[in-house]
Design a protein around this motif. Structure first.
Motif, PDB file in Angstrom:
ATOM      1  N   GLN A   1      58.981  68.206  18.835  1.00 36.74           N
ATOM      2  CA  GLN A   1      59.054  67.991  17.380  1.00 36.74           C
ATOM      3  C   GLN A   1      58.266  66.745  16.938  1.00 36.74           C
ATOM      4  OE1 GLN A   1      63.060  68.668  15.516  1.00 36.74           O
ATOM      5  NE2 GLN A   1      63.698  68.610  17.644  1.00 36.74           N
ATOM      6  N   ASN A   2      57.527  66.151  17.859  1.00 34.35           N
ATOM      7  CA  ASN A   2      56.790  64.910  17.572  1.00 34.35           C
ATOM      8  C   ASN A   2      57.728  63.778  17.127  1.00 34.35           C
ATOM      9  OD1 ASN A   2      54.530  63.293  17.560  1.00 34.35           O
ATOM     10  ND2 ASN A   2      53.730  64.038  15.600  1.00 34.35           N
ATOM     11  N   ILE A   3      58.901  63.720  17.766  1.00 34.61           N
ATOM     12  CA  ILE A   3      59.838  62.613  17.540  1.00 34.61           C
ATOM     13  C   ILE A   3      59.538  61.569  18.614  1.00 34.61           C
ATOM     14  CG2 ILE A   3      62.260  61.916  17.377  1.00 34.61           C
ATOM     15  CD1 ILE A   3      62.902  64.905  16.719  1.00 34.61           C
ATOM     16  N   LYS A   4      58.911  60.488  18.186  1.00 32.68           N
ATOM     17  CA  LYS A   4      58.364  59.524  19.152  1.00 32.68           C
ATOM     18  C   LYS A   4      59.455  58.699  19.825  1.00 32.68           C
ATOM     19  CE  LYS A   4      54.129  60.131  17.289  1.00 32.68           C
ATOM     20  NZ  LYS A   4      53.151  60.953  18.004  1.00 32.68           N
ATOM     21  N   TYR A   5      60.554  58.499  19.104  1.00 34.36           N
ATOM     22  CA  TYR A   5      61.596  57.598  19.594  1.00 34.36           C
ATOM     23  C   TYR A   5      62.937  58.060  19.015  1.00 34.36           C
ATOM     24  CZ  TYR A   5      64.505  53.377  19.691  1.00 34.36           C
ATOM     25  OH  TYR A   5      65.545  52.501  19.864  1.00 34.36           O
ATOM     26  N   SER A   6      63.991  58.025  19.842  1.00 38.14           N
ATOM     27  CA  SER A   6      65.327  58.449  19.397  1.00 38.14           C
ATOM     28  C   SER A   6      66.379  57.427  19.811  1.00 38.14           C
ATOM     29  CB  SER A   6      65.712  59.789  20.035  1.00 38.14           C
ATOM     30  OG  SER A   6      64.718  60.763  19.821  1.00 38.14           O
ATOM     31  N   GLU A   7      67.369  57.211  18.956  1.00 36.54           N
ATOM     32  CA  GLU A   7      68.549  56.420  19.326  1.00 36.54           C
ATOM     33  C   GLU A   7      69.689  57.417  19.500  1.00 36.54           C
ATOM     34  OE1 GLU A   7      68.665  52.988  16.624  1.00 36.54           O
ATOM     35  OE2 GLU A   7      66.809  52.289  17.580  1.00 36.54           O
ATOM     36  N   VAL A   8      70.160  57.539  20.731  1.00 30.57           N
ATOM     37  CA  VAL A   8      70.987  58.677  21.136  1.00 30.57           C
ATOM     38  C   VAL A   8      72.426  58.235  21.434  1.00 30.57           C
ATOM     39  CG1 VAL A   8      71.144  60.605  22.739  1.00 30.57           C
ATOM     40  CG2 VAL A   8      68.904  59.694  22.127  1.00 30.57           C
ATOM     41  N   ILE A   9      73.353  58.817  20.683  1.00 28.45           N
ATOM     42  CA  ILE A   9      74.775  58.491  20.830  1.00 28.45           C
ATOM     43  C   ILE A   9      75.386  59.373  21.929  1.00 28.45           C
ATOM     44  CG2 ILE A   9      76.981  58.383  19.577  1.00 28.45           C
ATOM     45  CD1 ILE A   9      75.166  58.565  16.948  1.00 28.45           C
ATOM     46  N   PHE A  10      76.222  58.793  22.775  1.00 34.11           N
ATOM     47  CA  PHE A  10      77.050  59.607  23.678  1.00 34.11           C
ATOM     48  C   PHE A  10      78.406  58.923  23.815  1.00 34.11           C
ATOM     49  CE2 PHE A  10      76.975  57.513  28.003  1.00 34.11           C
ATOM     50  CZ  PHE A  10      76.199  56.415  27.665  1.00 34.11           C
ATOM     51  N   THR A  11      79.405  59.663  24.302  1.00 35.87           N
ATOM     52  CA  THR A  11      80.786  59.178  24.275  1.00 35.87           C
ATOM     53  C   THR A  11      81.312  59.059  25.700  1.00 35.87           C
ATOM     54  OG1 THR A  11      80.939  60.421  22.202  1.00 35.87           O
ATOM     55  CG2 THR A  11      82.998  59.513  23.056  1.00 35.87           C
TER      56      THR A  11
ATOM     57  N   THR B   1      60.219  58.153  23.764  1.00 33.54           N
ATOM     58  CA  THR B   1      61.216  57.248  24.351  1.00 33.54           C
ATOM     59  C   THR B   1      62.564  57.354  23.636  1.00 33.54           C
ATOM     60  OG1 THR B   1      60.509  55.456  22.900  1.00 33.54           O
ATOM     61  CG2 THR B   1      59.466  55.568  25.071  1.00 33.54           C
ATOM     62  N   MET B   2      63.587  56.765  24.255  1.00 35.38           N
ATOM     63  CA  MET B   2      64.913  56.754  23.624  1.00 35.38           C
ATOM     64  C   MET B   2      65.711  55.523  24.030  1.00 35.38           C
ATOM     65  SD  MET B   2      66.889  59.766  25.762  1.00 35.38           S
ATOM     66  CE  MET B   2      68.574  59.254  26.055  1.00 35.38           C
ATOM     67  N   GLY B   3      66.650  55.128  23.175  1.00 33.55           N
ATOM     68  CA  GLY B   3      67.622  54.085  23.487  1.00 33.55           C
ATOM     69  C   GLY B   3      69.010  54.706  23.438  1.00 33.55           C
ATOM     70  N   LEU B   4      69.963  54.078  24.131  1.00 31.41           N
ATOM     71  CA  LEU B   4      71.302  54.670  24.251  1.00 31.41           C
ATOM     72  C   LEU B   4      72.349  53.922  23.431  1.00 31.41           C
ATOM     73  CD1 LEU B   4      71.253  55.238  28.092  1.00 31.41           C
ATOM     74  CD2 LEU B   4      71.379  57.018  26.332  1.00 31.41           C
ATOM     75  N   VAL B   5      73.189  54.696  22.763  1.00 32.60           N
ATOM     76  CA  VAL B   5      74.268  54.140  21.945  1.00 32.60           C
ATOM     77  C   VAL B   5      75.603  54.748  22.393  1.00 32.60           C
ATOM     78  CG1 VAL B   5      75.127  53.807  19.586  1.00 32.60           C
ATOM     79  CG2 VAL B   5      72.642  53.927  20.004  1.00 32.60           C
ATOM     80  N   PRO B   6      76.271  54.133  23.377  1.00 37.58           N
ATOM     81  CA  PRO B   6      77.606  54.636  23.713  1.00 37.58           C
ATOM     82  C   PRO B   6      78.526  54.437  22.509  1.00 37.58           C
ATOM     83  CG  PRO B   6      77.135  52.588  24.906  1.00 37.58           C
ATOM     84  CD  PRO B   6      75.887  52.972  24.169  1.00 37.58           C
TER      85      PRO B   6
ATOM     86  N   GLY C   1      62.768  55.384   9.071  1.00 42.36           N
ATOM     87  CA  GLY C   1      63.348  55.529  10.399  1.00 42.36           C
ATOM     88  C   GLY C   1      62.840  54.449  11.340  1.00 42.36           C
ATOM     89  N   VAL C   2      61.555  54.194  11.285  1.00 45.99           N
ATOM     90  CA  VAL C   2      60.964  53.157  12.149  1.00 45.99           C
ATOM     91  C   VAL C   2      61.569  51.795  11.777  1.00 45.99           C
ATOM     92  CG1 VAL C   2      58.834  51.996  12.847  1.00 45.99           C
ATOM     93  CG2 VAL C   2      58.811  54.463  12.377  1.00 45.99           C
ATOM     94  N   LYS C   3      61.599  51.525  10.472  1.00 45.68           N
ATOM     95  CA  LYS C   3      62.068  50.228   9.987  1.00 45.68           C
ATOM     96  C   LYS C   3      63.555  49.999  10.311  1.00 45.68           C
ATOM     97  CE  LYS C   3      61.861  47.615   5.689  1.00 45.68           C
ATOM     98  NZ  LYS C   3      61.818  47.822   4.235  1.00 45.68           N
ATOM     99  N   ALA C   4      64.368  51.052  10.205  1.00 47.04           N
ATOM    100  CA  ALA C   4      65.815  50.914  10.422  1.00 47.04           C
ATOM    101  C   ALA C   4      66.197  50.989  11.903  1.00 47.04           C
ATOM    102  CB  ALA C   4      66.557  52.000   9.647  1.00 47.04           C
ATOM    103  N   SER C   5      65.224  51.248  12.774  1.00 50.02           N
ATOM    104  CA  SER C   5      65.537  51.385  14.197  1.00 50.02           C
ATOM    105  C   SER C   5      65.874  50.027  14.797  1.00 50.02           C
ATOM    106  CB  SER C   5      64.339  51.997  14.940  1.00 50.02           C
ATOM    107  OG  SER C   5      63.324  51.019  15.117  1.00 50.02           O
TER     108      SER C   5
END
Ligand code: HPA
Ligand code: ZN
Length: 336
Positions: free
Chosen positions: A81-91, A122-127, A303-307
């Motif tokens: 989807q051309n999503i360059k970067y994601s902040e990914v929540i997991f529990t 790329t992605m970052g993790l948000v437990p 999205g970029v600015k709020a990351s």
């Protein structure tokens, strides 16, 4: 178009075919046995019903390699989807009886690194915590573990699950620890509850962004505060419709949030559970609200600015977005 995604749940992103495969492998009996039955199972009568299905999905993850599989597929899909970067929540607490916190993280990071190399995103993790977890003191273990792993892929700390009956204040001490350690707070608030919940997320949890936050509109004083401090709201339109937060896409408050001058980003939340993707979210809002190219581009850049990316990474991504949007512009002109 280039995108980033700041609010998407790992467990809520498992593709139906993969869920069926994991259930079979781990001998979990789901109430749905085919893709069509899963589609039906994903029709939610209430938020509590959604949470029930969510926990059933979580119960299909039973080994480190299950986490590897879903992370790899997740990033493959984001890249498509051309999503360059994601902040990914997991529990993590939801899985801890089956896979330890450290095993979860090691598996996620292994697949993340492999997929980042292969797909160039790329992605970052948000437990996060399920806010109905009890005893609340158990959440201290989760935050202490998250803090310990800040250099190891973890970039923020979240709060999800049923908002009604579980106010942010319950987790004051937990989020105070995150704040002390400079681990940004990213709680859900203002989704199924109103302004008080968003105020609590800001004042008690020191939220850097609000997950959803759409019900802030019920309190003009809160709207003013969010505007003046430009606290970003992770908005997910289809999720809000599927969970009864908005009664239809046409009646979703997104245009009002924007005309109030609020800092909004567009997200898919739990894409297969809501039969959507981030690409489809952008297409839907453009069509429903008649947003032009400039508005869509601004939302993508928000999205970029709020990351939570470091400043120099944001600069690099912003120029990449400018370049790709300019190329898209030329392509569109070429078609006329
Ligand atoms: N709200 C709260 N918790 C969640 C959500 C949501 O939209 N999605 C997954 N967990
Ligand atoms: Zn969410």
């Amino acid at each position: 178009m280039p995108k980033v995604e700041l609010h998407v749940h790992l467990e809520g992103s498992i593709l139906p075919e993969t869920l069926l495969l994991l259930a079979k492998k781990n001998n979990v009996t789901l109430p749905a046995k085919s893709i069509e039955e899963i589609r039906k199972w994903y029709r939610f009568s209430s938020f509590d019903h959604f949470v029930e299905v969510y926990f059933a999905i979580c119960s299909c993850l039973r080994a480190p390699e299950d986490f590897e599989l879903i992370v790899f597929e997740f990033l493959k899909n984001q890249a498509r989807q051309n999503i360059k970067y994601s902040e990914v929540i997991f529990t993590p607490f939801t899985h801890v009886k089956r896979v330890s916190f450290d095993e979860q993280l090691a598996a996620i990071n292994k697949a993340r690194e492999k997929a980042e190399k292969e797909y160039g995103v790329t992605m970052g993790l948000v437990p996060d915590l399920a806010r109905n977890m009890r005893p609340v003191e158990e959440s201290l273990k989760v935050v202490d573990w998250a803090i310990k792993n800040m250099g190891n892929g973890i970039i923020g700390f979240g709060l999800g699950g049923p908002e009604t009956g579980n106010p942010p204040e319950l987790f004051a001490e937990t989020f105070a620890r995150a704040k002390n350690a400079n681990l940004p707070a990213l709680p859900h608030a203002g989704e199924t509850e109103g302004a008080d919940s968003v105020w609590g997320a800001i004042k008690t949890l020191s939220a850097k962004r609000i997950g959803h936050g759409v019900r802030c509109l019920e309190d003009p004083g809160l709207v003013k505060f969010l505007r003046e401090n430009q606290i970003p709201l992770d908005v997910s339109v289809t999720s809000n419709v599927c969970l009864g937060v908005a009664d239809s896409i046409e009646n979703h408050p997104l245009p009002e949030l924007l005309s109030e001058g609020l800092f909004v980003t567009i997200n898919s939340d739990d894409p297969p559970m809501f039969n959507t993707t981030l690409t489809e979210e952008y297409l839907k809002i453009a069509k429903t609200f008649d947003f032009g190219k400039e508005t869509i581009k601004q939302l993508a850049l928000n999205g970029v600015k709020a990351s939570l990316l470091p400043g120099e990474e944001k600069l690099k991504l912003t120029s990449l977005f400018e370049k790709e949007f300019a190329e898209l512009g030329k392509e569109l002109l070429g078609r006329n």
